[in-house]
Design an enzyme around this catalytic site. Structure first.
Site, PDB file in Angstrom:
ATOM      1  N   GLU A 286       0.823  -1.219   0.000  1.00 10.01           N
ATOM      2  CA  GLU A 286       0.000   0.000   0.000  1.00 10.01           C
ATOM      3  C   GLU A 286       0.852   1.261   0.000  1.00 10.01           C
ATOM      4  O   GLU A 286       0.413   2.307  -0.470  1.00 10.01           O
ATOM      5  CB  GLU A 286      -0.922   0.020   1.233  1.00 10.01           C
ATOM      6  CG  GLU A 286      -2.262  -0.637   0.958  1.00 10.01           C
ATOM      7  CD  GLU A 286      -3.294  -0.411   2.059  1.00 10.01           C
ATOM      8  OE1 GLU A 286      -4.322  -1.060   1.981  1.00 10.01           O
ATOM      9  OE2 GLU A 286      -3.074   0.400   2.986  1.00 10.01           O
ATOM     10  N   HIS A 307       8.422 -26.534  -1.529  1.00  8.08           N
ATOM     11  CA  HIS A 307       7.765 -27.650  -2.217  1.00  8.08           C
ATOM     12  C   HIS A 307       6.605 -27.156  -3.070  1.00  8.08           C
ATOM     13  O   HIS A 307       5.776 -27.952  -3.506  1.00  8.08           O
ATOM     14  CB  HIS A 307       7.315 -28.683  -1.186  1.00  8.08           C
ATOM     15  CG  HIS A 307       8.477 -29.230  -0.402  1.00  8.08           C
ATOM     16  ND1 HIS A 307       9.096 -30.423  -0.697  1.00  8.08           N
ATOM     17  CD2 HIS A 307       9.182 -28.687   0.631  1.00  8.08           C
ATOM     18  CE1 HIS A 307      10.113 -30.607   0.137  1.00  8.08           C
ATOM     19  NE2 HIS A 307      10.192 -29.565   0.953  1.00  8.08           N
ATOM     20  N   LYS A 418     -14.057  -0.074  -3.686  1.00  9.81           N
ATOM     21  CA  LYS A 418     -15.142   0.343  -2.786  1.00  9.81           C
ATOM     22  C   LYS A 418     -16.227   1.073  -3.583  1.00  9.81           C
ATOM     23  O   LYS A 418     -17.411   0.824  -3.398  1.00  9.81           O
ATOM     24  CB  LYS A 418     -14.612   1.271  -1.691  1.00  9.81           C
ATOM     25  CG  LYS A 418     -13.722   0.576  -0.679  1.00  9.81           C
ATOM     26  CD  LYS A 418     -13.362   1.553   0.442  1.00  9.81           C
ATOM     27  CE  LYS A 418     -12.281   0.981   1.332  1.00  9.81           C
ATOM     28  NZ  LYS A 418     -11.725   1.978   2.235  1.00  9.81           N
TER      29      LYS A 418
HETATM   30  O1  PA5 Z   1      -3.537   1.027   5.907  1.00 13.71           O
HETATM   31  C1  PA5 Z   1      -4.659   1.441   5.719  1.00 13.71           C
HETATM   32  O2  PA5 Z   1      -4.941   2.650   5.800  1.00 13.71           O
HETATM   33  C2  PA5 Z   1      -5.803   0.506   5.390  1.00 13.71           C
HETATM   34  O3  PA5 Z   1      -5.364  -0.785   5.181  1.00 13.71           O
HETATM   35  C3  PA5 Z   1      -6.816   0.504   6.513  1.00 13.71           C
HETATM   36  O4  PA5 Z   1      -6.199   0.097   7.698  1.00 13.71           O
HETATM   37  C4  PA5 Z   1      -7.992  -0.415   6.197  1.00 13.71           C
HETATM   38  O5  PA5 Z   1      -8.565  -0.055   4.984  1.00 13.71           O
HETATM   39  C5  PA5 Z   1      -9.048  -0.348   7.299  1.00 13.71           C
HETATM   40  O6  PA5 Z   1      -9.475   0.961   7.467  1.00 13.71           O
HETATM   41  P1  PA5 Z   1     -10.243   1.432   8.756  1.00 13.71           P
HETATM   42  O7  PA5 Z   1      -9.358   1.255   9.924  1.00 13.71           O
HETATM   43  O8  PA5 Z   1     -10.592   2.854   8.488  1.00 13.71           O
HETATM   44  O9  PA5 Z   1     -11.483   0.558   8.878  1.00 13.71           O
END
Ligand code: PA5
Length: 441
Positions: A286, A307, A418
């Site tokens: 990310e 494996h 989303k």
């Molecule tokens: O690193 C990030 O920002 C995302 O992976 C969030 O942690 C994830 O989308 C969950 O978001 P939230 O904590 O707002 O529910």
């Protein structure tokens, strides 16, 4: 002070020692952006000083909450996804007895929900909790994420039915934004105990906040030692030198990327580190995968995956490099028994010694096969070293993202699915998107 160590001597071939040291000025500038908040996304740098700035009061509050949940609950369900799930899961798995879930030892079991939209998964979890004393730790920074919101609705309903509304509220803890979001509003209305996720800490950098610390404490582990390890690494990764292990790792992986090594495979030789690989994949995926750039983060558990993926790593397209997390010592001692078979040459040896030879043999084979290798050594799977490892990777990720030329602290691409999902589910306000996506189907 003993700290984790990075060894890049087996990365040379595609790059040289000179390539890495030649990157020092650039890497120092990237480090300075992280330390001084002068780069893109600088409003998300709260994690940098977190280990040293976490107050004893906050830690005491987290520990007291964990003790209360442990004393009252057979199960605690941690609800969250992405950064609100993976860090806690990684640390708990790394420190736990591998068969803890099956031991009827009276200890509180930590289970997870809201990290998927599996109907059967939720059905089976609700069945497991039937008639059981359980609590909920619901974690969402935005307070609006669909996956945990669905799981939480189901769990809240179940808990209220089983324990009554008042007790259910006492057994629910919410970790979310200080003011914004549906979860904050609900927590206020229902009177839940809450912890705050600071605005300036992104989800994937939040394991050392209550997001990770509360579930880890509920699982019975020492969060003070975890923070202590992270604080040691915070101190150890400030200098703009190649002695700074985070800087060294960030510079080396970027040198490899520039030399055409587009995929990094994080390998472990300890099954307890499987979820550490999952946490690491999110952290780097990310943070770096944007603007048409980024090292693809993959992970394998060895020797298990030798494996399955071993053939590809040994002889597939030479665009990969491997980073191995080596754990120096194991907790327990076990030796190979002798028997009347052709395995007697290893009889009497520690299982860990056999594993270490498998690790060394694999590393040499992969390097010989054209896979540059970075080795990260930690002394043992203990809270202190895991705290160091977490902070080491976070710091390196910030430096690495800036070396790559991206903003390591946003994740605009996560919104695309989303939007489509909301449009397909006909969420109010998404009418135009619904029409547009239907036209594509
Ligand atoms: O690193 C990030 O920002 C995302 O992976 C969030 O942690 C994830 O989308 C969950 O978001 P939230 O904590 O707002 O529910």
């Amino acid at each position: 002070m003993k700290t984790i160590k990075v060894n890049i001597s087996n990365a040379f071939g595609a790059i040289s020692e000179g390539t890495v040291s030649g990157m020092l000025p650039e890497a120092s500038e990237a480090l300075s952006k992280v330390e001084n908040g002068t780069g893109a996304g600088n409003d998300f740098l709260g994690w940098v000083k977190l280990p040293l700035e976490t107050t004893p009061d906050l830690v005491d509050d987290i520990m007291a909450t964990a003790r209360r949940l442990r004393s009252e609950c057979e199960y605690v369900v941690c609800v969250g996804i992405g950064g609100s799930y993976l860090g806690a899961k990684a640390v708990i798995e790394a420190l736990s007895d591998s068969f803890a879930a099956y031991r009827e030892d009276g200890s509180t079991k930590v289970v997870f929900a809201g990290q998927n939209i599996g109907e059967d998964y939720m059905h089976e979890l609700l069945q497991l909790l039937d008639g059981k004393k359980f609590g909920i730790v619901v974690i969402s920074k935005s307070g609006t994420t669909t996956e945990p919101a669905i799981a939480f609705r189901l769990l809240k309903e179940k808990l209220e039915k089983q324990a009554g509304k008042k007790k259910a509220a006492e057994l629910t803890v919410a970790i979310t934004d200080a003011k914004r979001g549906a979860l904050r509003q609900l927590a206020t209305e229902e009177g839940y105990k809450t912890f705050v996720i600071a605005d300036n800490v992104g989800g994937r950098f939040s394991v050392l906040t209550p997001v990770g610390l509360l579930p880890i404490a509920v699982a019975g582990f020492d969060i003070r030692a975890l923070l202590h390890g992270a604080a040691e690494m915070e101190e150890a990764t400030k200098a703009a030198t190649l002695e700074n292990q985070s800087l060294l790792y960030a510079a080396t992986r970027n040198a490899l990327y520039r030399a055409g090594k587009k995929t990094e495979i994080l390998a472990n030789f300890n099954p307890k580190l499987h979820y550490f690989g999952e946490w690491w994949k999110q952290l780097y995926g990310e943070s770096e995968g944007k603007d048409g750039k980024g090292i693809f983060p993959a992970a394998v558990d060895l020797t298990t995956d030798l494996h399955s993926m071993g053939q590809w790593i040994q002889e597939g397209e030479r665009t990969i490099f491997e980073t191995v997390i080596s754990v120096e010592t194991s907790e327990h001692e076990l030796r190979v028994p002798s028997d009347a078979d052709n395995l007697n040459y290893i009889a009497g040896k520690r299982i860990d010694e056999v594993n270490k030879m498998a690790e060394l043999g694999t590393r040499i084979a992969h390097v010989d096969g054209g896979v540059p290798n970075i080795q990260i050594t930690i002394p043992a799977l203990h809270e202190q070293w895991l705290g160091q490892l977490i902070y080491f990777f976070e710091k390196a990720c910030g430096i690495s993202g800036y070396l790559l030329g991206v903003n390591p602290f946003n994740q605009p691409g996560v919104e695309a699915y989303k939007r489509n999902m909301f449009a397909l589910l006909e969420k109010p306000g998404y009418e135009n998107e619904t029409a547009a996506i239907r036209a594509k189907m």
